[in-house]
Write a protein that holds these residues in place. Structure first.
Motif, PDB file in Angstrom:
ATOM      1  N   GLY A  54       0.994  -1.639  -0.405  1.00 50.47           N
ATOM      2  CA  GLY A  54      -0.080  -0.047  -0.213  1.00 50.47           C
ATOM      3  C   GLY A  54       0.713   1.108  -0.017  1.00 50.47           C
ATOM      4  N   ILE A  55       2.003   0.937  -0.667  1.00 48.04           N
ATOM      5  CA  ILE A  55       2.738   2.051  -1.118  1.00 48.04           C
ATOM      6  C   ILE A  55       3.629   2.721  -2.517  1.00 48.04           C
ATOM      7  N   THR A  56       3.826   3.048  -2.389  1.00 49.66           N
ATOM      8  CA  THR A  56       4.296   3.581  -4.023  1.00 49.66           C
ATOM      9  C   THR A  56       5.090   3.320  -4.338  1.00 49.66           C
ATOM     10  N   ARG A  57       5.738   3.413  -5.567  1.00 52.11           N
ATOM     11  CA  ARG A  57       6.930   2.587  -6.387  1.00 52.11           C
ATOM     12  C   ARG A  57       8.040   3.150  -6.119  1.00 52.11           C
ATOM     13  N   SER A  58       7.931   4.539  -5.995  1.00 53.33           N
ATOM     14  CA  SER A  58       8.737   5.190  -5.773  1.00 53.33           C
ATOM     15  C   SER A  58       9.210   4.988  -4.239  1.00 53.33           C
ATOM     16  N   THR A  59       8.635   5.203  -3.849  1.00 52.89           N
ATOM     17  CA  THR A  59       9.040   4.417  -2.230  1.00 52.89           C
ATOM     18  C   THR A  59       9.711   3.304  -1.632  1.00 52.89           C
ATOM     19  N   VAL A  60       9.388   2.033  -2.147  1.00 48.34           N
ATOM     20  CA  VAL A  60      10.223   0.816  -2.542  1.00 48.34           C
ATOM     21  C   VAL A  60      11.972   0.921  -3.232  1.00 48.34           C
ATOM     22  N   SER A  61      11.367   1.918  -4.631  1.00 48.37           N
ATOM     23  CA  SER A  61      12.923   2.169  -4.861  1.00 48.37           C
ATOM     24  C   SER A  61      13.633   3.466  -4.188  1.00 48.37           C
ATOM     25  N   ARG A  62      13.087   3.918  -3.858  1.00 46.17           N
ATOM     26  CA  ARG A  62      13.939   5.037  -2.625  1.00 46.17           C
ATOM     27  C   ARG A  62      14.498   3.910  -1.537  1.00 46.17           C
ATOM     28  N   ARG A  63      13.705   3.172  -1.251  1.00 45.86           N
ATOM     29  CA  ARG A  63      14.347   2.332   0.478  1.00 45.86           C
ATOM     30  C   ARG A  63      15.065   0.990  -0.134  1.00 45.86           C
ATOM     31  N   LEU A  64      15.074   0.248  -1.299  1.00 42.95           N
ATOM     32  CA  LEU A  64      16.253  -0.322  -1.713  1.00 42.95           C
ATOM     33  C   LEU A  64      18.020  -0.406  -1.596  1.00 42.95           C
ATOM     34  N   PRO A  65      17.955   1.096  -2.015  1.00 44.79           N
ATOM     35  CA  PRO A  65      19.600   0.605  -1.740  1.00 44.79           C
ATOM     36  C   PRO A  65      19.816   0.705   0.069  1.00 44.79           C
ATOM     37  N   ALA A  66      19.427   1.059   0.758  1.00 43.91           N
ATOM     38  CA  ALA A  66      19.890   0.730   2.275  1.00 43.91           C
ATOM     39  C   ALA A  66      19.504  -0.713   2.706  1.00 43.91           C
ATOM     40  N   ILE A  67      18.452  -0.729   2.403  1.00 48.32           N
ATOM     41  CA  ILE A  67      18.217  -2.376   2.481  1.00 48.32           C
ATOM     42  C   ILE A  67      18.876  -3.491   1.856  1.00 48.32           C
ATOM     43  N   LEU A  68      19.583  -3.139   1.189  1.00 45.34           N
ATOM     44  CA  LEU A  68      20.793  -4.333  -0.155  1.00 45.34           C
ATOM     45  C   LEU A  68      21.676  -3.905   0.798  1.00 45.34           C
ATOM     46  N   GLU A  69      22.307  -2.237   1.068  1.00 44.77           N
ATOM     47  CA  GLU A  69      23.441  -2.374   1.958  1.00 44.77           C
ATOM     48  C   GLU A  69      23.199  -3.217   3.143  1.00 44.77           C
ATOM     49  N   ARG A  70      22.116  -2.986   4.119  1.00 50.73           N
ATOM     50  CA  ARG A  70      21.834  -3.259   5.673  1.00 50.73           C
ATOM     51  C   ARG A  70      22.534  -5.497   5.418  1.00 50.73           C
ATOM     52  N   VAL A  71      21.131  -5.541   3.733  1.00 49.47           N
ATOM     53  CA  VAL A  71      21.624  -7.382   4.380  1.00 49.47           C
ATOM     54  C   VAL A  71      22.704  -7.619   4.067  1.00 49.47           C
ATOM     55  N   GLU A  72      23.712  -6.999   3.164  1.00 55.69           N
ATOM     56  CA  GLU A  72      24.739  -7.483   2.653  1.00 55.69           C
ATOM     57  C   GLU A  72      25.836  -7.161   4.040  1.00 55.69           C
ATOM     58  N   ALA A  73      25.728  -5.995   4.244  1.00 49.63           N
ATOM     59  CA  ALA A  73      26.488  -6.188   5.512  1.00 49.63           C
ATOM     60  C   ALA A  73      26.210  -7.157   6.793  1.00 49.63           C
ATOM     61  N   THR A  74      25.300  -7.351   6.816  1.00 52.53           N
ATOM     62  CA  THR A  74      24.460  -8.781   8.156  1.00 52.53           C
ATOM     63  C   THR A  74      25.192  -9.161   7.846  1.00 52.53           C
ATOM     64  N   ALA A  75      24.988  -9.991   6.024  1.00 50.94           N
ATOM     65  CA  ALA A  75      25.384 -11.291   5.615  1.00 50.94           C
ATOM     66  C   ALA A  75      27.043 -11.219   6.268  1.00 50.94           C
ATOM     67  N   HIS A  76      27.918 -10.696   5.579  1.00 55.24           N
ATOM     68  CA  HIS A  76      29.393 -10.656   6.021  1.00 55.24           C
ATOM     69  C   HIS A  76      29.301 -10.880   7.913  1.00 55.24           C
ATOM     70  N   LYS A  77      28.920  -9.915   8.345  1.00 60.50           N
ATOM     71  CA  LYS A  77      28.841 -10.141   9.340  1.00 60.50           C
ATOM     72  C   LYS A  77      28.834 -11.992  10.439  1.00 60.50           C
ATOM     73  N   MET A  78      27.695 -11.706   8.727  1.00 56.69           N
ATOM     74  CA  MET A  78      27.264 -13.727   9.444  1.00 56.69           C
ATOM     75  C   MET A  78      28.853 -14.621   8.863  1.00 56.69           C
ATOM     76  N   GLY A  79      29.096 -13.925   8.020  1.00 52.37           N
ATOM     77  CA  GLY A  79      30.390 -15.654   7.564  1.00 52.37           C
ATOM     78  C   GLY A  79      29.766 -16.141   6.587  1.00 52.37           C
ATOM     79  N   PHE A  80      28.641 -15.369   5.695  1.00 49.23           N
ATOM     80  CA  PHE A  80      28.226 -15.763   4.315  1.00 49.23           C
ATOM     81  C   PHE A  80      28.897 -16.211   3.708  1.00 49.23           C
TER      82      PHE A  80
END
Length: 81
Positions: A54-80
């Motif tokens: 129930g949000i705009t596509r632009s909201t999803v697009s704006r949030r994705l870079p930070a989400i991807l960065e956070r998931v990648e950093a977490t995966a690195h910390k977890m040793g994957f």
């Protein structure tokens, strides 16, 4: 049609279960977690994610870079690899 942000090779090569674990451990807000799960695990297009949440596509697009960065950093910390 909107282009998908380019996923890093690291995220792209994570096993499904490792990616899911990194998303859960990334300590993001509920909306960002939902976006990450739909985008990375289910490969849902941004427009569909926006409609489901129930949000705009632009909201999803704006949030994705930070989400991807956070998931990648977490995966690195977890040793994957």
């Amino acid at each position: 049609m909107y282009a998908r942000p380019r996923l890093s090779d690291y995220i792209n090569n994570l096993l499904y279960d490792d990616c899911a674990a990194a998303i859960r451990q990334a300590r993001m807000c509920r909306m960002d977690t939902d976006i990450a799960e739909m985008y990375l695990l289910e490969r849902t297009p941004q427009m569909d994610i926006a409609e489901i949440l129930g949000i705009t596509r632009s909201t999803v697009s704006r949030r994705l870079p930070a989400i991807l960065e956070r998931v990648e950093a977490t995966a690195h910390k977890m040793g994957f690899e």
